[in-house]
Design a protein around this motif. Structure first.
Motif, short mmCIF file in Angstrom:
data_model
loop_
_atom_site.label_atom_id
_atom_site.label_comp_id
_atom_site.label_asym_id
_atom_site.label_seq_id
_atom_site.Cartn_x
_atom_site.Cartn_y
_atom_site.Cartn_z
N ILE A 1 -6.37 16.36 3.07
CA ILE A 1 -7.11 15.19 2.58
C ILE A 1 -8.46 15.09 3.27
N ASN B 1 2.23 1.52 -3.59
CA ASN B 1 1.32 1.62 -4.73
C ASN B 1 0.19 2.63 -4.61
N ASP B 2 -0.27 2.92 -3.39
CA ASP B 2 -1.45 3.76 -3.21
C ASP B 2 -1.06 5.21 -2.90
N SER B 3 -1.92 6.12 -3.31
CA SER B 3 -1.72 7.53 -2.95
C SER B 3 -2.01 7.69 -1.45
N ALA B 4 -1.57 8.81 -0.89
CA ALA B 4 -1.84 9.08 0.52
C ALA B 4 -3.35 9.12 0.78
N GLU B 5 -4.09 9.72 -0.13
CA GLU B 5 -5.54 9.79 0.05
C GLU B 5 -6.15 8.39 0.03
N GLN B 6 -5.68 7.54 -0.87
CA GLN B 6 -6.21 6.17 -0.93
C GLN B 6 -5.85 5.40 0.34
N ARG B 7 -4.63 5.59 0.86
CA ARG B 7 -4.25 4.91 2.11
C ARG B 7 -5.17 5.37 3.25
N TYR B 8 -5.50 6.67 3.29
CA TYR B 8 -6.39 7.17 4.33
C TYR B 8 -7.80 6.57 4.16
N ARG B 9 -8.29 6.55 2.93
CA ARG B 9 -9.61 5.97 2.68
C ARG B 9 -9.64 4.48 3.05
N SER C 1 0.83 -1.20 0.00
CA SER C 1 0.00 0.00 0.00
C SER C 1 0.87 1.26 0.00
N ILE D 1 2.52 10.66 5.65
CA ILE D 1 2.38 12.06 5.26
C ILE D 1 2.48 12.96 6.50
#
Length: 188
Positions: A183, A143-151, A140, A175
């Motif tokens: 975010i 591969n994932d953006s910070a926003e995606q990790r938060y979601r 994660s 972050i």
């Protein structure tokens, strides 16, 4: 202690004799909020089960800490790499709330492995579970953006959002607290 047995029995059935051997080696300890359980440079001597509480793993930094794991009720907590290698840890484990742990020492766990049929099975399955969680988190972060990790926290670990201070959440997803605030504003 029943919570520990229930956790083990999700992996494999224990006989009463095996459970009695294992549970006789457990030590109950209580820790106040913000108490270090393991310090940098110490060798981890315990595998702990969190009956109640919240634990954070972090690497201390000059400007800010780098949080990399949280452990909640019903989960295992240990500087496991230090525990199995018998080498000093390079991170800190501390409580974020008043915490009750059931602990077994390294030497007692080795005894359990040698004396019970189920000990090695549970050890292997628990290690495999830890490995899968660690791998998922690493992928994660890559591969994932910070926003995606938060979601992802909302669906995979909602207890983090509810119980963890924002500065630790930000560090956990890689972050700054300011970036996390931006975010959160976009999402809500």
């Amino acid at each position: 202690m029943q919570l520990i047995r229930d956790n083990f029995e999700r992996m494999a059935k224990l006989s009463n004799e095996e459970w009695n051997t294992f549970s006789s080696k457990l030590i109950r300890q209580e820790f106040s909020k913000k108490t270090p359980i393991l310090e940098t440079g110490q060798v981890e001597n315990y595998l702990s089960f969190v009956e109640k509480g919240l634990v954070r793993y972090f690497i201390p930094g000059e400007d800010s800490d780098l949080t990399f794991t949280f452990v909640f009720d019903g989960e295992f907590a240990s500087g496991y790499d230090s525990f199995i290698t018998r080498l000093p840890a390079n991170y800190i484990i501390e409580t974020l709330a008043d915490t009750v742990l059931w602990r077994i020492s390294y030497s007692d766990l080795q005894y359990i492995y040698a004396e019970t049929k189920i000990g090695n099975t549970i050890g292997r399955l628990a290690s495999e579970d830890l490995f899968l969680k660690k791998t998922k988190r690493e992928l994660s972060l890559l591969n994932d953006s910070a926003e995606q990790r938060y979601r992802n926290l909302f669906t995979e670990q909602p207890q983090l959002i509810q119980k963890i201070p924002q500065k630790y959440l930000a560090s956990y997803i890689g972050i700054t607290p300011q970036a996390l605030s931006r975010i959160r504003k976009r999402i809500y």
